[in-house]
Design a protein around this motif. Structure first.
Motif, PDB file in Angstrom:
ATOM      1  N   GLN A   1      29.997   6.194  18.299  1.00 46.67           N
ATOM      2  CA  GLN A   1      30.551   6.439  19.434  1.00 46.67           C
ATOM      3  C   GLN A   1      29.951   4.885  19.956  1.00 46.67           C
ATOM      4  O   GLN A   1      30.113   3.944  20.805  1.00 46.67           O
ATOM      5  CB  GLN A   1      30.671   7.564  20.308  1.00 46.67           C
ATOM      6  N   LEU A   2      28.578   4.335  19.874  1.00 46.47           N
ATOM      7  CA  LEU A   2      27.518   3.260  20.287  1.00 46.47           C
ATOM      8  C   LEU A   2      27.918   2.465  19.417  1.00 46.47           C
ATOM      9  O   LEU A   2      28.294   0.883  20.109  1.00 46.47           O
ATOM     10  CB  LEU A   2      26.106   3.722  20.443  1.00 46.47           C
ATOM     11  N   ILE A   3      27.969   2.578  18.338  1.00 44.19           N
ATOM     12  CA  ILE A   3      28.276   0.758  18.103  1.00 44.19           C
ATOM     13  C   ILE A   3      29.943   0.497  18.437  1.00 44.19           C
ATOM     14  O   ILE A   3      30.146  -0.975  17.936  1.00 44.19           O
ATOM     15  CB  ILE A   3      28.168   1.489  15.931  1.00 44.19           C
ATOM     16  N   ASN A   4      30.732   1.934  18.215  1.00 44.51           N
ATOM     17  CA  ASN A   4      32.040   1.192  18.719  1.00 44.51           C
ATOM     18  C   ASN A   4      32.485   0.466  19.967  1.00 44.51           C
ATOM     19  O   ASN A   4      32.461  -0.673  20.075  1.00 44.51           O
ATOM     20  CB  ASN A   4      33.256   2.233  18.624  1.00 44.51           C
ATOM     21  N   ASP A   5      31.849   0.485  21.167  1.00 44.68           N
ATOM     22  CA  ASP A   5      31.470   0.781  22.226  1.00 44.68           C
ATOM     23  C   ASP A   5      30.124  -0.872  22.665  1.00 44.68           C
ATOM     24  O   ASP A   5      31.361  -1.600  23.768  1.00 44.68           O
ATOM     25  CB  ASP A   5      30.684   1.576  22.263  1.00 44.68           C
ATOM     26  N   ILE A   6      29.617  -0.444  21.912  1.00 40.46           N
ATOM     27  CA  ILE A   6      28.590  -1.630  21.677  1.00 40.46           C
ATOM     28  C   ILE A   6      29.330  -2.957  21.431  1.00 40.46           C
ATOM     29  O   ILE A   6      29.313  -4.078  22.245  1.00 40.46           O
ATOM     30  CB  ILE A   6      27.748  -1.790  21.262  1.00 40.46           C
ATOM     31  N   THR A   7      29.829  -2.704  20.353  1.00 36.08           N
ATOM     32  CA  THR A   7      30.686  -4.407  19.567  1.00 36.08           C
ATOM     33  C   THR A   7      32.157  -4.536  20.038  1.00 36.08           C
ATOM     34  O   THR A   7      31.631  -5.986  20.134  1.00 36.08           O
ATOM     35  CB  THR A   7      30.225  -3.349  17.863  1.00 36.08           C
ATOM     36  N   LEU A   8      32.537  -3.371  20.872  1.00 34.18           N
ATOM     37  CA  LEU A   8      33.563  -4.271  20.965  1.00 34.18           C
ATOM     38  C   LEU A   8      32.998  -5.041  22.033  1.00 34.18           C
ATOM     39  O   LEU A   8      34.264  -5.611  23.110  1.00 34.18           O
ATOM     40  CB  LEU A   8      33.980  -2.911  21.453  1.00 34.18           C
ATOM     41  N   ALA A   9      32.510  -4.153  23.581  1.00 36.33           N
ATOM     42  CA  ALA A   9      32.080  -5.321  24.237  1.00 36.33           C
ATOM     43  C   ALA A   9      31.206  -6.496  24.181  1.00 36.33           C
ATOM     44  O   ALA A   9      31.526  -7.519  24.928  1.00 36.33           O
ATOM     45  CB  ALA A   9      30.413  -4.641  25.015  1.00 36.33           C
ATOM     46  N   HIS A  10      30.321  -6.998  23.090  1.00 35.92           N
ATOM     47  CA  HIS A  10      30.121  -8.017  22.938  1.00 35.92           C
ATOM     48  C   HIS A  10      31.595  -9.247  21.572  1.00 35.92           C
ATOM     49  O   HIS A  10      31.125  -9.893  21.311  1.00 35.92           O
ATOM     50  CB  HIS A  10      29.679  -7.976  21.327  1.00 35.92           C
TER      51      HIS A  10
ATOM     52  N   ILE B   1      19.483  -3.805  10.735  1.00 32.09           N
ATOM     53  CA  ILE B   1      18.407  -2.064  10.849  1.00 32.09           C
ATOM     54  C   ILE B   1      19.263  -1.522  11.856  1.00 32.09           C
ATOM     55  O   ILE B   1      18.139  -1.891  12.967  1.00 32.09           O
ATOM     56  CB  ILE B   1      17.313  -2.287  10.280  1.00 32.09           C
ATOM     57  N   VAL B   2      18.991  -0.515  11.581  1.00 26.32           N
ATOM     58  CA  VAL B   2      19.491   0.990  12.450  1.00 26.32           C
ATOM     59  C   VAL B   2      18.842   2.014  12.392  1.00 26.32           C
ATOM     60  O   VAL B   2      19.639   2.434  12.023  1.00 26.32           O
ATOM     61  CB  VAL B   2      21.118   1.570  13.867  1.00 26.32           C
TER      62      VAL B   2
ATOM     63  N   ILE C   1      21.657  -1.821  18.496  1.00 25.34           N
ATOM     64  CA  ILE C   1      22.728  -1.564  17.999  1.00 25.34           C
ATOM     65  C   ILE C   1      23.021  -3.603  19.228  1.00 25.34           C
ATOM     66  O   ILE C   1      23.217  -3.822  18.346  1.00 25.34           O
ATOM     67  CB  ILE C   1      23.811  -0.358  18.176  1.00 25.34           C
ATOM     68  N   ASN C   2      21.994  -3.567  20.410  1.00 27.72           N
ATOM     69  CA  ASN C   2      22.080  -4.282  21.162  1.00 27.72           C
ATOM     70  C   ASN C   2      21.197  -5.549  20.319  1.00 27.72           C
ATOM     71  O   ASN C   2      21.566  -6.231  20.651  1.00 27.72           O
ATOM     72  CB  ASN C   2      21.125  -3.975  22.434  1.00 27.72           C
ATOM     73  N   HIS C   3      20.477  -4.859  20.118  1.00 25.99           N
ATOM     74  CA  HIS C   3      19.504  -5.914  19.410  1.00 25.99           C
ATOM     75  C   HIS C   3      19.875  -6.635  18.116  1.00 25.99           C
ATOM     76  O   HIS C   3      19.280  -7.627  17.773  1.00 25.99           O
ATOM     77  CB  HIS C   3      17.836  -5.135  18.212  1.00 25.99           C
ATOM     78  N   LEU C   4      21.073  -5.909  17.448  1.00 26.52           N
ATOM     79  CA  LEU C   4      21.399  -6.894  16.672  1.00 26.52           C
ATOM     80  C   LEU C   4      22.289  -8.191  16.698  1.00 26.52           C
ATOM     81  O   LEU C   4      22.881  -9.241  16.451  1.00 26.52           O
ATOM     82  CB  LEU C   4      22.597  -6.283  16.078  1.00 26.52           C
ATOM     83  N   PHE C   5      23.311  -7.722  18.730  1.00 27.34           N
ATOM     84  CA  PHE C   5      23.274  -9.192  18.712  1.00 27.34           C
ATOM     85  C   PHE C   5      22.231  -9.893  19.509  1.00 27.34           C
ATOM     86  O   PHE C   5      22.787 -11.194  20.017  1.00 27.34           O
ATOM     87  CB  PHE C   5      24.178  -8.955  20.157  1.00 27.34           C
TER      88      PHE C   5
END
Length: 300
Positions: A24-33, A89-90, A112-116
């Motif tokens: 769910q975190l992946i979905n929410d954060i990546t969509l936000a980006h 890496i997460v 996850i945020n760090h990926l961006f």
């Protein structure tokens, strides 16, 4: 930051955390980006051939591995030779040594945020008898713990610590013959750790001077000593009290040897068990270890 598409590869059984919350975190954060993405489960076979064409045809720029060090090893070893991609890496494993060594946040949301926001940089890896390792491998006591831990039903730091204590009381030194830069010596040792990153995991820094991109392996050899001294000798190493050494002068006087080298060979005279990035591996009587300089790009 990803400029094309990102794939998340999730190990559904790594560590102790629940993965639905991470999804769910992946979905929410990546969509936000506003970055296109896809979530795929890892597979036990380690076969990721299907990803090679997918990465090229779909212009995938980043591959985020959601799991522990074993999962990271499996995925990167399958892909690093054939695709040009940024690995992220997460960390959701039991130790997460590579992620911690690279300064990647421990909490899934932050990772996850760090990926961006992080930057991809080339880091080293190494091989043991041509088997890929991206973080830390070894023979002896810690490898026996890894073998026994893999057979258990529990995961996480507590289970690993319990297994380590059980093995501590049974541990006996193994016999090795080490060759480094043409110099050969014999040692009876509880374990040998070969590190690219600085730690076992969980912020236990077995190789305090290790650098992910310096082209050198950090080798730690915990030599035969009384069991009463053993925990204190290892603790000194973890705390960084042991400085890098000159082998010729230190072999007979130090309980713990610590040195750097781009390669070494180990005659494993008593067939001590082997682990690669924390996962049990088949041992051998001869182990050849070589650095892979600037092997793959990791988002740090």
């Amino acid at each position: 930051m990803p400029v094309g598409k990102i794939i998340y590869l999730i190990n559904p059984i790594s560590g102790t955390s629940k993965k639905e919350g991470v999804r769910q975190l992946i979905n929410d954060i990546t969509l936000a980006h506003k970055v296109p993405f896809e979530i795929i489960d890892t597979n036990a076979s380690g076969n990721y051939d299907f990803l090679k064409d997918k990465i090229e045809t779909e212009q995938i720029t980043d591959l985020a591995i959601v799991g522990g060090d074993g999962t990271v090893n499996q995925v990167i070893s399958a892909l690093y030779k054939t695709v040009d991609i940024n690995f992220g890496i997460v960390p959701t494993g039991s130790g997460n040594g590579l992620a911690l060594a690279a300064g990647i946040p421990k909490k899934p949301k932050d990772a996850i945020n760090h990926l961006f926001t992080g930057n991809p940089k080339y880091i080293d890896a190494f091989t043991i008898n041509n088997k890929f390792s991206c973080m830390l491998s070894g023979v002896g006591f810690d490898a026996q713990v890894a073998h026994d831990f893999a057979l258990g039903n529990s995961r996480g730091l507590l289970a690993y610590t319990q297994q380590s204590l059980i093995n501590f009381f049974k541990a006996q030194p193994y016999q090795f013959e080490i060759t480094v830069d043409g110099f050969t010596f014999f040692t009876e040792s509880y374990f040998i750790s070969i590190a690219n990153g600085n730690q076992f995991g969980n912020n236990v820094t077995i190789a305090p001077e290790a650098n992910l991109g310096d082209g050198l392996l950090d080798v730690v050899i915990v030599q035969k000593m009384s069991k009463a001294k053993l925990p204190f000798a290892v603790l000194r190493q973890i705390r960084g009290n042991n400085k890098l050494q000159s082998l010729v002068n230190e072999i007979s006087t130090k309980n713990v040897l610590y040195f750097q080298t781009p390669s070494l060979s180990i005659q494993n005279l008593k067939l001590a068990p082997l682990h690669i990035d924390g996962e049990p591996a088949a041992t051998a009587s001869q182990l050849q270890v070589d650095i892979l300089k600037d092997c793959f790009k990791l988002i740090q």
